[in-house]
Write a protein that holds these residues in place. Structure first.
Motif, PDB file in Angstrom:
ATOM      1  N   ILE A 120       6.646  -7.082  -7.847  1.00  0.00           N
ATOM      2  CA  ILE A 120       5.993  -6.864  -9.139  1.00  0.00           C
ATOM      3  C   ILE A 120       5.744  -5.364  -9.222  1.00  0.00           C
ATOM      4  O   ILE A 120       5.030  -4.790  -8.396  1.00  0.00           O
ATOM      5  CB  ILE A 120       4.658  -7.633  -9.243  1.00  0.00           C
ATOM      6  CG1 ILE A 120       4.842  -9.114  -8.919  1.00  0.00           C
ATOM      7  CG2 ILE A 120       4.025  -7.420 -10.610  1.00  0.00           C
ATOM      8  CD1 ILE A 120       5.812  -9.860  -9.800  1.00  0.00           C
ATOM      9  N   GLY A 121       6.353  -4.721 -10.211  1.00  0.00           N
ATOM     10  CA  GLY A 121       6.255  -3.275 -10.343  1.00  0.00           C
ATOM     11  C   GLY A 121       7.290  -2.598  -9.464  1.00  0.00           C
ATOM     12  O   GLY A 121       8.134  -3.238  -8.845  1.00  0.00           O
ATOM     13  N   GLY A 122       7.245  -1.291  -9.432  1.00  0.00           N
ATOM     14  CA  GLY A 122       8.217  -0.523  -8.660  1.00  0.00           C
ATOM     15  C   GLY A 122       9.467  -0.243  -9.477  1.00  0.00           C
ATOM     16  O   GLY A 122       9.556  -0.589 -10.652  1.00  0.00           O
TER      17      GLY A 122
ATOM     18  N   THR B 206       5.875   5.454   3.652  1.00  0.00           N
ATOM     19  CA  THR B 206       6.372   4.088   3.526  1.00  0.00           C
ATOM     20  C   THR B 206       7.267   3.983   2.296  1.00  0.00           C
ATOM     21  O   THR B 206       7.565   4.984   1.650  1.00  0.00           O
ATOM     22  CB  THR B 206       5.186   3.095   3.453  1.00  0.00           C
ATOM     23  OG1 THR B 206       5.673   1.761   3.554  1.00  0.00           O
ATOM     24  CG2 THR B 206       4.359   3.270   2.196  1.00  0.00           C
ATOM     25  N   SER B 207       7.710   2.782   1.989  1.00  0.00           N
ATOM     26  CA  SER B 207       8.559   2.513   0.825  1.00  0.00           C
ATOM     27  C   SER B 207       8.424   1.037   0.479  1.00  0.00           C
ATOM     28  O   SER B 207       7.848   0.253   1.257  1.00  0.00           O
ATOM     29  CB  SER B 207      10.022   2.821   1.151  1.00  0.00           C
ATOM     30  OG  SER B 207      10.496   1.919   2.139  1.00  0.00           O
ATOM     31  N   CYS B 208       8.980   0.625  -0.647  1.00  0.00           N
ATOM     32  CA  CYS B 208       8.952  -0.799  -0.995  1.00  0.00           C
ATOM     33  C   CYS B 208       9.694  -1.638   0.057  1.00  0.00           C
ATOM     34  O   CYS B 208       9.183  -2.679   0.469  1.00  0.00           O
ATOM     35  CB  CYS B 208       9.509  -1.024  -2.394  1.00  0.00           C
ATOM     36  SG  CYS B 208       8.413  -0.394  -3.698  1.00  0.00           S
ATOM     37  N   PRO B 209      10.887  -1.210   0.527  1.00  0.00           N
ATOM     38  CA  PRO B 209      11.536  -1.988   1.589  1.00  0.00           C
ATOM     39  C   PRO B 209      10.681  -2.070   2.859  1.00  0.00           C
ATOM     40  O   PRO B 209      10.585  -3.132   3.481  1.00  0.00           O
ATOM     41  CB  PRO B 209      12.838  -1.236   1.848  1.00  0.00           C
ATOM     42  CG  PRO B 209      13.122  -0.518   0.579  1.00  0.00           C
ATOM     43  CD  PRO B 209      11.774  -0.154   0.025  1.00  0.00           C
ATOM     44  N   ASP B 210      10.040  -0.971   3.239  1.00  0.00           N
ATOM     45  CA  ASP B 210       9.177  -0.965   4.414  1.00  0.00           C
ATOM     46  C   ASP B 210       7.994  -1.906   4.213  1.00  0.00           C
ATOM     47  O   ASP B 210       7.603  -2.636   5.134  1.00  0.00           O
ATOM     48  CB  ASP B 210       8.680   0.454   4.694  1.00  0.00           C
ATOM     49  CG  ASP B 210       7.804   0.553   5.931  1.00  0.00           C
ATOM     50  OD1 ASP B 210       8.241   0.091   7.005  1.00  0.00           O
ATOM     51  OD2 ASP B 210       6.692   1.103   5.831  1.00  0.00           O
TER      52      ASP B 210
ATOM     53  N   ALA C  53       5.180  -7.111   5.201  1.00  0.00           N
ATOM     54  CA  ALA C  53       4.738  -8.414   4.696  1.00  0.00           C
ATOM     55  C   ALA C  53       5.344  -9.542   5.518  1.00  0.00           C
ATOM     56  O   ALA C  53       4.646 -10.500   5.891  1.00  0.00           O
ATOM     57  CB  ALA C  53       5.127  -8.559   3.222  1.00  0.00           C
ATOM     58  N   LEU C  54       6.628  -9.433   5.830  1.00  0.00           N
ATOM     59  CA  LEU C  54       7.300 -10.467   6.618  1.00  0.00           C
ATOM     60  C   LEU C  54       6.772 -10.514   8.044  1.00  0.00           C
ATOM     61  O   LEU C  54       6.583 -11.601   8.607  1.00  0.00           O
ATOM     62  CB  LEU C  54       8.809 -10.252   6.598  1.00  0.00           C
ATOM     63  CG  LEU C  54       9.487 -10.434   5.232  1.00  0.00           C
ATOM     64  CD1 LEU C  54      10.938  -9.983   5.296  1.00  0.00           C
ATOM     65  CD2 LEU C  54       9.379 -11.871   4.770  1.00  0.00           C
ATOM     66  N   GLU C  55       6.517  -9.343   8.629  1.00  0.00           N
ATOM     67  CA  GLU C  55       5.946  -9.294   9.977  1.00  0.00           C
ATOM     68  C   GLU C  55       4.564  -9.945   9.999  1.00  0.00           C
ATOM     69  O   GLU C  55       4.250 -10.719  10.900  1.00  0.00           O
ATOM     70  CB  GLU C  55       5.822  -7.860  10.471  1.00  0.00           C
ATOM     71  CG  GLU C  55       7.104  -7.279  10.984  1.00  0.00           C
ATOM     72  CD  GLU C  55       6.898  -5.883  11.554  1.00  0.00           C
ATOM     73  OE1 GLU C  55       6.033  -5.127  11.032  1.00  0.00           O
ATOM     74  OE2 GLU C  55       7.601  -5.562  12.507  1.00  0.00           O
TER      75      GLU C  55
ATOM     76  N   LYS D  20       0.846  -1.197   0.000  1.00  0.00           N
ATOM     77  CA  LYS D  20       0.000   0.000   0.000  1.00  0.00           C
ATOM     78  C   LYS D  20       0.881   1.248   0.000  1.00  0.00           C
ATOM     79  O   LYS D  20       1.852   1.322   0.742  1.00  0.00           O
ATOM     80  CB  LYS D  20      -0.897   0.000   1.235  1.00  0.00           C
ATOM     81  CG  LYS D  20      -1.853  -1.178   1.291  1.00  0.00           C
ATOM     82  CD  LYS D  20      -2.402  -1.379   2.686  1.00  0.00           C
ATOM     83  CE  LYS D  20      -3.138  -2.680   2.819  1.00  0.00           C
ATOM     84  NZ  LYS D  20      -2.281  -3.856   2.789  1.00  0.00           N
ATOM     85  N   GLY D  21       0.544   2.222  -0.839  1.00  0.00           N
ATOM     86  CA  GLY D  21       1.227   3.503  -0.836  1.00  0.00           C
ATOM     87  C   GLY D  21       2.559   3.545  -1.560  1.00  0.00           C
ATOM     88  O   GLY D  21       3.327   4.489  -1.386  1.00  0.00           O
TER      89      GLY D  21
END
Length: 81
Positions: free
Chosen positions: A30-32, A66-70, A75-77, A8-9
């Protein structure tokens, strides 16, 4: 365990990851921004989930909250729960 997470975001549309025995085995965005997401994926692979979450959680992209790494950390959490 295979994870599919809709971020999201951010620019990426989906994150696929595989975790085995608490270790991140693979990550695919996927994307980014292709170069950035490939780099994040390679740096995360082979590391313990807790380490990846600690390193990437809270990273912001520009003025975004947020960011893709965040989003990968989230997702992992979520998968840990």
């Amino acid at each position: 365990m295979k994870i599919s997470y809709k971020p999201k975001g951010v620019c990426s549309r989906m994150i696929h990851a595989e975790v085995e025995d608490g270790i991140v085995k693979s990550v695919e965005f996927i994307g980014g921004c292709s170069g950035n997401t490939q780099g994040v994926s390679r740096l995360a692979e082979g590391r313990p989930v807790e380490e990846v979450v600690k390193l990437l959680g809270g990273i912001r992209c520009g003025m975004k909250a947020t960011s893709c790494p965040d989003q990968l950390a989230l997702a992992l959490e979520q998968a840990r729960e």
